[in-house]
Motif scaffolding. Sequence first.
Motif, mmCIF file in Angstrom:
data_model
loop_
_atom_site.group_PDB
_atom_site.id
_atom_site.type_symbol
_atom_site.label_atom_id
_atom_site.label_comp_id
_atom_site.label_asym_id
_atom_site.label_seq_id
_atom_site.Cartn_x
_atom_site.Cartn_y
_atom_site.Cartn_z
ATOM 1 N N ASN A 117 -10.803 56.168 10.018
ATOM 2 C CA ASN A 117 -10.079 56.032 11.285
ATOM 3 C C ASN A 117 -10.932 56.494 12.465
ATOM 4 N N TRP A 118 -11.721 57.569 12.259
ATOM 5 C CA TRP A 118 -12.627 58.019 13.334
ATOM 6 C C TRP A 118 -13.656 56.922 13.630
ATOM 7 N N VAL A 119 -14.207 56.340 12.570
ATOM 8 C CA VAL A 119 -15.219 55.284 12.742
ATOM 9 C C VAL A 119 -14.652 54.115 13.543
ATOM 10 N N ALA A 120 -13.502 53.599 13.126
ATOM 11 C CA ALA A 120 -12.908 52.438 13.799
ATOM 12 C C ALA A 120 -12.507 52.768 15.242
ATOM 13 N N SER A 121 -12.042 54.005 15.480
ATOM 14 C CA SER A 121 -11.621 54.403 16.822
ATOM 15 C C SER A 121 -12.791 54.723 17.739
ATOM 16 N N ASN A 122 -13.992 54.741 17.182
ATOM 17 C CA ASN A 122 -15.194 54.975 17.999
ATOM 18 C C ASN A 122 -16.018 53.697 18.146
ATOM 19 N N GLY A 123 -15.467 52.573 17.664
ATOM 20 C CA GLY A 123 -16.167 51.299 17.790
ATOM 21 C C GLY A 123 -17.115 50.987 16.654
ATOM 22 N N GLY A 124 -17.112 51.809 15.596
ATOM 23 C CA GLY A 124 -17.951 51.532 14.436
ATOM 24 C C GLY A 124 -17.289 50.514 13.512
ATOM 25 N N PHE B 39 -21.322 51.220 7.946
ATOM 26 C CA PHE B 39 -20.874 52.429 8.641
ATOM 27 C C PHE B 39 -21.974 53.467 8.841
ATOM 28 N N ASN B 40 -23.246 53.001 8.856
ATOM 29 C CA ASN B 40 -24.339 53.896 9.257
ATOM 30 C C ASN B 40 -24.890 53.507 10.631
ATOM 31 N N ASP B 41 -24.128 52.698 11.377
ATOM 32 C CA ASP B 41 -24.513 52.354 12.745
ATOM 33 C C ASP B 41 -24.253 53.576 13.649
ATOM 34 N N PRO B 42 -24.852 53.627 14.845
ATOM 35 C CA PRO B 42 -24.730 54.818 15.698
ATOM 36 C C PRO B 42 -23.292 55.242 15.996
ATOM 37 N N ALA B 43 -22.401 54.282 16.272
ATOM 38 C CA ALA B 43 -21.007 54.637 16.590
ATOM 39 C C ALA B 43 -20.316 55.267 15.390
#
Length: 432
Positions: free
Chosen positions: A214-221, A233-237
Amino acid sequence: MMKNPPIRCALLAAALLALTACGSGGGGGAEKVTLTYRLWDDQQKAGYEKVMAAFEKANPGIDVEIELLPYDQYWTKLTADAVAGTAPDVFWMTPTQFPEYVTKGVLAPVQVDTAKYHQTVVGSFTYEGKLYGVPKDWGIVGLLYNKDLFKQAGVEMPDKLTWAADGSGTLLDTARKLTVDEAGKHPGEAGFDAAKVKTYGFASWNHYQTQWMNWVASNGGKLVDKPFGKYTFNDPASVQALQFGVDLVNKHHVSPPATQTNPPTGKVTDMFKAGKIAMFPANNALLPFVAPEASFEVGVALMPEGPAGRAVNLNGLAEAVSAKSDHPEEAMKLAQYLGTQEPQKMMADGGYVFPALNGLSQGYVDYWKAKNVDVTPFAEEAEGTTFPLPITTGFTGFETKLNQIFNEMYLGKLSPKAAADQAVAEGNATVK
């Protein structure tokens, strides 16, 4: 199981019917068909006994046997049955298991009006343009909180919880106010002892469904680049979001240490029920296991908004039909019935699930309202931005390794970047 050619099947069926008629004193009529319906939730089984009774009343030529297996045994046996060609006629399917079964030809395609169901659930069971499961229900991550701890601390739940990687936003601010050590000190105050915390403001831990995804998706990852695709999910966001989740534990000290929460032995749910954690992200499916045992009033709030807004995991189930059912027409009839208003309303009104069929959530809300729990935030989130768990082959085999890597990350032994790089590499090696 080897199937007889169609002509032989027809002749055999005719012969059996003739024998049945002779042996029954001339009563005639076709034999009843018995379908096996497999699930893993003993609480929902009670609801489905009523559902199946209604189905059998409307379809007197079909009996349904409900088969209950514990979750782990469920998948072990289903895999063995699928290999042997003896899978149950209709059974529950999850988004993470779906790719393994659909790509091996175990599931039969289904025909329903997909527009009537929650689209995240529909998308979770779509493969090469076809739907391979009647949408059953959905569970969604929301924020359970201890109303008593809020009152004792003199803290109001903000209208909107927000977070950013730099620690700004109302989430961390609120969590600090609710975190107190044995001397009554809060994080950031002189003398605060992170080793002697009495109550924590938030639960941040290694649980992908309710936490870091959820943190990843809510940060644009992004978790995966596309359905049945590769992990990303190892991209900067994404890494920035992972860092935030870890910082709540190791930097800000508003969450219990990973030594107490890391799976598979973590006790975070027990800590929340015991009144030691104020805010606890959880799927609504956990309510029957938490609310009755809690010694405090349980509140429900919307998940925090990140820099890219609020994006929440919605995990739906489907009624899958075996492609090798001995009774394909009857099995399909049962699955399609389970996707209609009558059974889905029964399960919603009984407080078991949010139904996948649109427009029936109120029954579930009313059930929990009668138990003094307002679950409308869950329903509100489902109308916003939602995402499924990663839908790609290999996830079930990758899951254990993913948890091992991220356990190290939450302990502070691996940086979020190193953990994400390692996990993505391991995960993509399992994608077929």
